[in-house]
Design a protein around this motif. Structure first.
Motif, PDB file in Angstrom:
ATOM      1  N   ALA A 118       0.805  -1.307  -0.003  1.00 25.23           N
ATOM      2  CA  ALA A 118       0.012  -0.131   0.100  1.00 25.23           C
ATOM      3  C   ALA A 118       1.134   1.163   0.029  1.00 25.23           C
ATOM      4  CB  ALA A 118      -1.057   0.005   1.313  1.00 25.23           C
ATOM      5  N   LEU A 119       1.656   1.228  -1.053  1.00 20.35           N
ATOM      6  CA  LEU A 119       2.657   2.175  -0.884  1.00 20.35           C
ATOM      7  C   LEU A 119       2.192   3.836  -1.047  1.00 20.35           C
ATOM      8  CD1 LEU A 119       5.889   2.719  -1.330  1.00 20.35           C
ATOM      9  CD2 LEU A 119       5.627   2.842  -3.778  1.00 20.35           C
ATOM     10  N   HIS A 120       0.949   4.171  -1.283  1.00 19.83           N
ATOM     11  CA  HIS A 120       0.352   5.431  -1.432  1.00 19.83           C
ATOM     12  C   HIS A 120      -0.091   5.917  -0.058  1.00 19.83           C
ATOM     13  CE1 HIS A 120      -3.063   2.617  -1.110  1.00 19.83           C
ATOM     14  NE2 HIS A 120      -3.855   3.704  -0.901  1.00 19.83           N
ATOM     15  N   PHE A 124       0.685   3.891   7.735  1.00 19.51           N
ATOM     16  CA  PHE A 124       0.986   2.305   6.992  1.00 19.51           C
ATOM     17  C   PHE A 124       1.447   1.724   8.372  1.00 19.51           C
ATOM     18  CE2 PHE A 124       3.644  -0.941   5.516  1.00 19.51           C
ATOM     19  CZ  PHE A 124       2.927  -1.519   4.598  1.00 19.51           C
ATOM     20  N   VAL A 125       2.232   1.880   9.402  1.00 25.92           N
ATOM     21  CA  VAL A 125       2.635   1.294  10.425  1.00 25.92           C
ATOM     22  C   VAL A 125       1.354   0.953  11.476  1.00 25.92           C
ATOM     23  CG1 VAL A 125       4.138   1.603  12.615  1.00 25.92           C
ATOM     24  CG2 VAL A 125       4.797   2.418  10.618  1.00 25.92           C
ATOM     25  N   ARG A 126       0.341   2.032  11.473  1.00 23.31           N
ATOM     26  CA  ARG A 126      -0.656   1.906  12.670  1.00 23.31           C
ATOM     27  C   ARG A 126      -1.643   0.850  11.939  1.00 23.31           C
ATOM     28  NH1 ARG A 126       0.563   5.335  16.608  1.00 23.31           N
ATOM     29  NH2 ARG A 126       1.838   7.188  15.887  1.00 23.31           N
ATOM     30  N   TYR A 127      -1.730   0.722  10.546  1.00 23.75           N
ATOM     31  CA  TYR A 127      -2.596  -0.330   9.828  1.00 23.75           C
ATOM     32  C   TYR A 127      -1.982  -1.506  10.001  1.00 23.75           C
ATOM     33  CZ  TYR A 127      -5.434   3.291   7.371  1.00 23.75           C
ATOM     34  OH  TYR A 127      -6.079   4.314   6.918  1.00 23.75           O
ATOM     35  N   ALA A 128      -0.766  -1.506   9.934  1.00 21.04           N
ATOM     36  CA  ALA A 128       0.027  -2.947   9.992  1.00 21.04           C
ATOM     37  C   ALA A 128      -0.112  -3.616  11.366  1.00 21.04           C
ATOM     38  CB  ALA A 128       1.229  -2.889   9.785  1.00 21.04           C
ATOM     39  N   ALA A 140      -7.065  -3.071  -5.003  1.00 25.16           N
ATOM     40  CA  ALA A 140      -7.836  -3.035  -3.956  1.00 25.16           C
ATOM     41  C   ALA A 140      -7.333  -2.284  -2.588  1.00 25.16           C
ATOM     42  CB  ALA A 140      -8.040  -4.558  -3.329  1.00 25.16           C
ATOM     43  N   ALA A 141      -5.808  -2.067  -2.740  1.00 27.43           N
ATOM     44  CA  ALA A 141      -5.312  -1.445  -1.575  1.00 27.43           C
ATOM     45  C   ALA A 141      -5.721  -0.101  -1.560  1.00 27.43           C
ATOM     46  CB  ALA A 141      -3.631  -1.691  -1.494  1.00 27.43           C
ATOM     47  N   PRO A 144      -7.238   0.847   2.250  1.00 28.54           N
ATOM     48  CA  PRO A 144      -6.120   0.105   2.581  1.00 28.54           C
ATOM     49  C   PRO A 144      -6.019  -0.606   3.885  1.00 28.54           C
ATOM     50  CG  PRO A 144      -5.944   2.521   2.411  1.00 28.54           C
ATOM     51  CD  PRO A 144      -7.206   2.143   2.034  1.00 28.54           C
ATOM     52  N   ALA A 145      -6.766  -0.378   4.758  1.00 25.23           N
ATOM     53  CA  ALA A 145      -6.925  -0.755   5.803  1.00 25.23           C
ATOM     54  C   ALA A 145      -7.584  -2.350   6.273  1.00 25.23           C
ATOM     55  CB  ALA A 145      -7.701  -0.110   7.047  1.00 25.23           C
ATOM     56  N   ALA A 146      -8.616  -2.409   5.352  1.00 25.47           N
ATOM     57  CA  ALA A 146      -9.080  -3.524   5.021  1.00 25.47           C
ATOM     58  C   ALA A 146      -8.313  -4.621   4.281  1.00 25.47           C
ATOM     59  CB  ALA A 146     -10.468  -3.273   4.132  1.00 25.47           C
TER      60      ALA A 146
END
Length: 290
Positions: A15-17, A23-27, A252-253, A257-259
């Motif tokens: 999910a580079l965008h 991104f860290v928090r989603y992961a 789909a990202a 992105p969170a899903a």
């Protein structure tokens, strides 16, 4: 650890965008243990963050890592091209060390064997001073197509520290089979990048085939277990405690992105659960015809 005995990492390209702190928090919310292939500079099309030049963004990313407890598996990407000097990797190594990374991902684009071996040897020496190891990633559209070619470069460079990063999509497109990894041994395979694909067929070496391989690699991968690649057989060749990094860019990202990141974590856990229930090849004993 989110998988049976294996830490799970999420690669930036998935999910580079998404800005790195988000991104860290989603992961972390999805249950990943690590960030994998943390992109420190934008991609060639401009997507992604500049963690080298943007000090404030780098600081916010470090705060997010500390808040969530996620570690960093590897940072990317150093491109070894004709005329490249190992010293050019120093900003990446310094930031990787600052963020606690273990490895520097290296793409080899220099076709001259002796020259690239000399630079890789220098790069490994430099990386050692920052506490990182170099990982050489073979890709059909680079100067090194296969893990065997990457291992030959490591031999030529005279380094026991560097490893070979097997990405299951690039491996399949180069015509690799899981048994090909037996010659490398687990010491050169400290972790693996995982994704799936609709086809296991090798990519053509013609320009059109390579363009399709690039497009698939950067935008059209599938979550593990949703395609036809022999992922469990590849994982059989990787130490059962070694990290698994998911690199799965897909349209789909961008939709959610969170899903998407949660879905990747769930798919990987299911694949690893099934693999943990299957004996390793070396544990299965002789077949009935032996």
């Amino acid at each position: 650890m989110t998988g049976p005995g294996r830490p799970l990492a999420l690669a930036s390209l998935s999910a580079l965008h998404v800005p790195p702190p988000e991104f860290v928090r989603y992961a972390a919310a999805a249950g990943f243990d690590l960030l994998g292939a943390l992109r420190l500079v934008p991609a060639r099309d401009g997507t992604g963050a500049d963690l080298v030049g943007d000090v404030a963004l780098r600081g916010a990313t470090a705060v997010a890592l500390a808040d969530t407890g996620l570690g960093v598996l590897d940072v990317e990407v150093f491109r070894l091209r004709p005329g490249t000097a190992a010293a050019e990797a120093e900003p990446l190594l310094a930031i990787g060390a600052e963020l606690g990374a273990r490895f520097l991902l290296t793409a080899v684009e220099d076709p001259e064997p002796a020259r690239r071996a000399a630079v890789l040897a220098d790069l490994c020496d430099l990386a050692r001073g920052y506490g990182l190891r170099c990982m050489v990633e073979p890709m059909v559209f680079s100067a090194l197509r296969t893990p065997a070619e990457a291992a030959a470069l490591l031999d030529a460079a005279g380094t026991d520290e560097a490893g070979v990063l097997v990405d299951t999509l690039h491996f399949a497109r180069a015509g690799g089979t899981p048994a090909d990894l037996d010659a490398l041994g687990p010491g050169r395979l400290p972790y693996v990048q995982l994704c799936d694909a609709q086809s296991a067929e090798p990519a053509g070496v013609d320009p059109a085939g390579l363009r399709r391989a690039v497009d698939e690699a950067v935008a059209r991968r599938l979550p593990p277990g949703e395609g036809v690649l022999p992922l469990t057989e590849v994982l059989d060749r990787i130490d059962r405690q070694a990290p698994v990094s998911l690199e799965v860019p897909n349209p789909a990202a961008r939709e959610d992105p969170a899903a998407w990141i949660r879905h990747l974590a769930d798919a990987a856990r299911e694949l690893l659960r099934r693999g943990a229930l299957t004996p390793r090849m070396s544990d299965r004993g002789p077949g009935p015809d032996r």
